[in-house]
Write an enzyme that holds these catalytic residues in place. Structure first.
Site: not given
Lengths: 369, 204
Positions: B113, B137, B171
Site C-alpha cells: 500500500s 513489472e 514436459g
C-alpha cells in the site's frame, strides 16, 4: 600537442566515470587519485621551473590510459559481481594490501589478468608526490559469460598469476630450485640437460621453464579454490593443447592437477610449497568444501553457502552437477532442454553466491548500527 | 482455495522441503498476518525508446523483426543503492528472494500500500511449482519520478492453498520463465497461437 591532448581527454573520461554511481566507494577514491596524477602531469608539462621528462610523462600517460580501460568496464553495470566477490575473497588470504578488482568485458573468447605496474605507482609517488593507495587487479572476461559463473573459473587461474607476480613465488622457486637443478618439468628438457647447454640456449630453456612454472602455479592456485572446475572447463574450452613456449601441454597440466587433487606426492607441487613457505605465504591446499547439491540444485533451488569454504566449493560442485545433468538429467531436469540446463545451473550458482553476499552484507550492516 | 495465515506461512517456510522455500528471508517480520513482504532486486531491464514504431512479436511483411530484448537496457545495482522509476516507464525487475512453491500453493503478488500511494504498480501471479525470483513489472502510474531503494520491501505475496496438486513442470508445455534469477523480457513471440492467428488474418 598529442600528449597534453590525450591527458585532457583521459581526464574528461575519468570525470565522466566519477559521475557514475559506483559499486564501491573505493573506485571513487582510485579515480580521484588517477585524476590528480593527470592534473599534476599537465602542470609539470607546462612548468618552466620544474618540467617533467617528456618520455616519462608519455609512459605515465599510456599507463593511465591502460588503467582507465578496465575502469570503463567496471562501470558498465554488467560485470559479474558474484564472481568478483569470490575472487576478492580468495585474494584476501594472499595480501594485506588494499586491492581493487577492475573488470573489462571482452567481445572475444579470452580471459586475462593484468596487474598495474609497480614502476608506474613508484614513479607517480617519486616524481609527482601522489600516493595511490589501492592496487588494481584487472581482469577481463568474455561478454557472453558475464552471467555464467561456471564459465568464468579461468579468472581464478588468472588470479593465480597476480598472486605469483605480487609475491614473486616463481622467482623464489628459481632461487631455491634453479632450472638447472630443480624438479624436471614434463614436456621440457631435464634439469641436467639444461645445465649442459651453452649459455644462450640455457637462458632460452630457463625462460621456458619460468613460463611453465608460472602456468603450473596458476593452475594449482585455482585448484585450491575451484577444484576440478577449471580443468573441466579447460578441457572443453581449449582441449588437447600441445606444449608451447609459454604453456605446458593440457595432458601435463591435467596430470599435475590430478596429483594435487588426490594428494599424490609431486616434486613440482613440493617445489611451490617450499617457495611459499620461504615467502611466509599460505600453502597450496584445497580451500573448498564439496557440496551435495541434489537437495538444492536438484530441486531447482539455490544453495546458500554458510562459509567461504562452501562458497569456493560451489564452483566445483556446481560444475560436477552440470556435467551430470547434461549427460543424464534426473528429476525435474529431464524436462529441460540442454540450453536451459546450462542456464539454470549457472543461474543457481550465481544466485547462491549473491544470496551469501546479501546475507553477509545485511548482517554486517546491522552490526554497525 | 484457502489463504494462508501468519502461523501457517511461518510453518511452511520452516519446512522448505515440503513447503515454501524463500531465500534470503532477511527479516522474520517480513511475514505478516496473511502475506509476506518481498524486496525489489538488483537487476533491472529498463524500457528504452528506439527508432522502431512498435515492439513487433511477429515480423511484418518486408521488415526485419527486432528482438524484444533490444527495447530494454540492462543495469545492475547493489542493495541500498537508488533506482529512479520515471513516470509511465516500464521497468522489468525481480524480487531479491528466490521462491520455490510446493505443488499445492498458488501466490498472488501485489504492490504494498505504501508504494501504491507513490504511484507504483505491480501485479503478478505464480502457479504452484514455481521456481525463481519473482518477476516484477514495475510501472510508475504517477507524474513524478519515484526513487526506489534497492532491496526495500515494495510488494507482498499472498499464498493460497489448493486442494489438488499441480505439476508446473511436466514436459508438456514450455515454461518460459522458470528458474529465472533476473528479469527476462517477454517471450510472447513464442506463443503458438500467433502463427495460427496470422494465417486466420490472411484468409479471404
Amino acid at each position: 600537442m598529442l600528449l597534453r591532448s590525450n591527458l585532457r581527454l583521459l581526464l574528461a573520461q575519468l570525470e565522466q566515470l566519477a559521475e557514475t554511481p559506483y559499486f564501491s566507494t573505493r573506485f571513487e577514491a582510485y579515480i580521484s587519485e588517477l585524476s590528480d596524477v593527470i592534473v599534476r602531469l599537465l602542470e609539470r608539462l607546462q612548468s618552466v621551473d620544474n618540467p617533467i621528462n617528456l618520455e616519462l610523462a608519455a609512459t605515465l600517460a599510456d599507463h593511465i590510459w591502460f588503467l582507465t580501460r578496465f575502469l570503463t568496464g567496471s562501470t558498465t553495470k554488467q560485470i559479474p559481481y558474484e564472481v568478483t566477490f569470490a575472487i576478492e575473497r580468495a585474494v584476501k588470504e594472499w595480501t594485506d594490501r588494499e586491492l581493487l578488482i577492475t573488470t573489462a568485458i571482452l567481445q572475444e573468447s579470452n580471459f586475462y589478468f593484468m596487474g598495474g605496474s609497480e614502476a608506474f605507482f613508484a614513479a607517480v609517488e617519486s616524481e609527482l608526490q601522489i600516493v595511490i593507495a589501492s592496487r588494481p587487479v584487472q581482469i577481463a572476461l568474455p561478454y557472453i559469460y558475464r552471467h555464467k559463473p561456471l564459465f568464468c573459473v579461468p579468472l581464478f587461474h588468472e588470479l593465480g598469476h597476480f598472486v605469483d607476480n605480487d609475491n614473486k613465488i616463481v622467482d623464489t622457486s628459481l632461487l631455491l630450485s634453479p632450472a638447472t637443478s630443480g624438479p624436471d618439468l614434463p614436456d621440457l628438457p631435464t634439469s641436467a640437460e639444461i645445465a649442459a647447454l651453452p649459455d644462450l640456449e640455457r637462458s632460452l630453456a630457463t625462460a621456458e621453464v619460468v613460463s611453465h612454472r608460472q602456468e603450473y602455479f596458476a593452475d594449482l592456485f585455482s585448484a585450491s579454490y575451484v577444484g576440478n572446475a577449471l580443468s573441466g572447463f579447460l578441457q572443453e574450452f581449449c582441449p588437447d593443447q600441445p606444449k608451447s613456449d609459454s604453456h605446458p601441454s593440457s595432458v601435463s597440466r591435467d596430470k599435475l592437477l590430478a596429483d594435487f587433487s588426490s594428494g599424490t606426492p609431486n616434486p613440482v607441487i613440493e617445489m611451490f610449497q617450499e617457495a611459499l613457505k620461504a615467502r611466509g605465504l599460505p600453502e597450496l591446499r584445497a580451500r573448498a568444501t564439496s557440496i551435495a547439491l541434489e537437495a538444492s540444485f536438484g530441486n531447482v533451488r539455490p544453495f546458500t553457502p554458510a562459509s567461504d569454504e562452501e562458497l569456493f566449493g560451489l564452483f566445483e560442485s556446481a560444475w560436477n552437477f552440470l556435467q551430470t545433468q547434461w549427460a543424464a538429467p534426473t528429476g525435474p531436469w529431464v524436462h529441460f532442454p540442454e540450453d536451459d540446463r546450462v542456464r539454470l545451473v549457472n543461474d543457481l550458482t550465481e544466485k547462491s553466491i549473491r544470496n551469501h553476499m546479501l546475507v553477509e552484507g545485511w548482517n554486517a550492516s546491522i552490526d554497525q548500527q | 482455495m484457502r489463504l494462508l495465515t501468519s502461523s501457517e506461512l511461518t510453518a511452511s517456510i520452516a519446512d522448505p522441503e515440503n513447503g515454501i522455500f524463500l531465500d534470503p528471508l532477511l527479516r522474520s517480520d517480513q511475514i505478516g498476518s496473511v502475506s509476506i513482504d518481498l524486496r525489489v532486486g538488483y537487476d533491472f531491464l529498463v524500457s528504452v525508446l528506439t527508432r522502431r514504431p512498435a515492439i513487433e512479436l511477429v515480423a511484418s511483411a518486408g521488415s526485419r523483426k527486432r528482438g524484444v530484448q533490444s527495447y530494454f537496457q540492462e543495469t545492475r545495482r547493489r542493495l541500498g543503492e537508488r533506482f529512479v522509476l520515471y513516470p509511465h516507464q516500464l521497468v522489468l525487475a525481480t524480487t531479491v528472494e528466490y521462491l520455490s512453491l510446493p505443488e499445492n500453493l498458488y501466490a498472488d503478488i501485489s504492490v504494498r500500500s505504501s508504494y501504491a500511494r507513490l504511484g507504483l504498480g505491480v501485479q503478478t501471479s505464480l502457479q504452484p511449482g514455481w521456481r525463481g525470483t519473482i518477476p516484477l513489472e514495475l510501472f510508475n502510474h504517477g507524474n513524478t519520478p519515484v526513487e526506489l531503494i534497492v532491496g526495500s520491501c515494495i510488494c507482498q505475496a499472498r499464498f493460497f492453498e489448493i486442494d489438488e496438486k499441480v505439476q508446473y513442470v511436466n514436459g508438456t508445455m514450455e515454461r518460459k520463465y522458470f528458474g529465472a534469477i533476473r528479469p527476462v523480457v517477454s517471450k510472447a513471440e513464442r506463443d503458438a497461437d500467433l502463427s495460427i492467428l496470422l494465417k486466420m488474418g490472411q484468409m479471404p
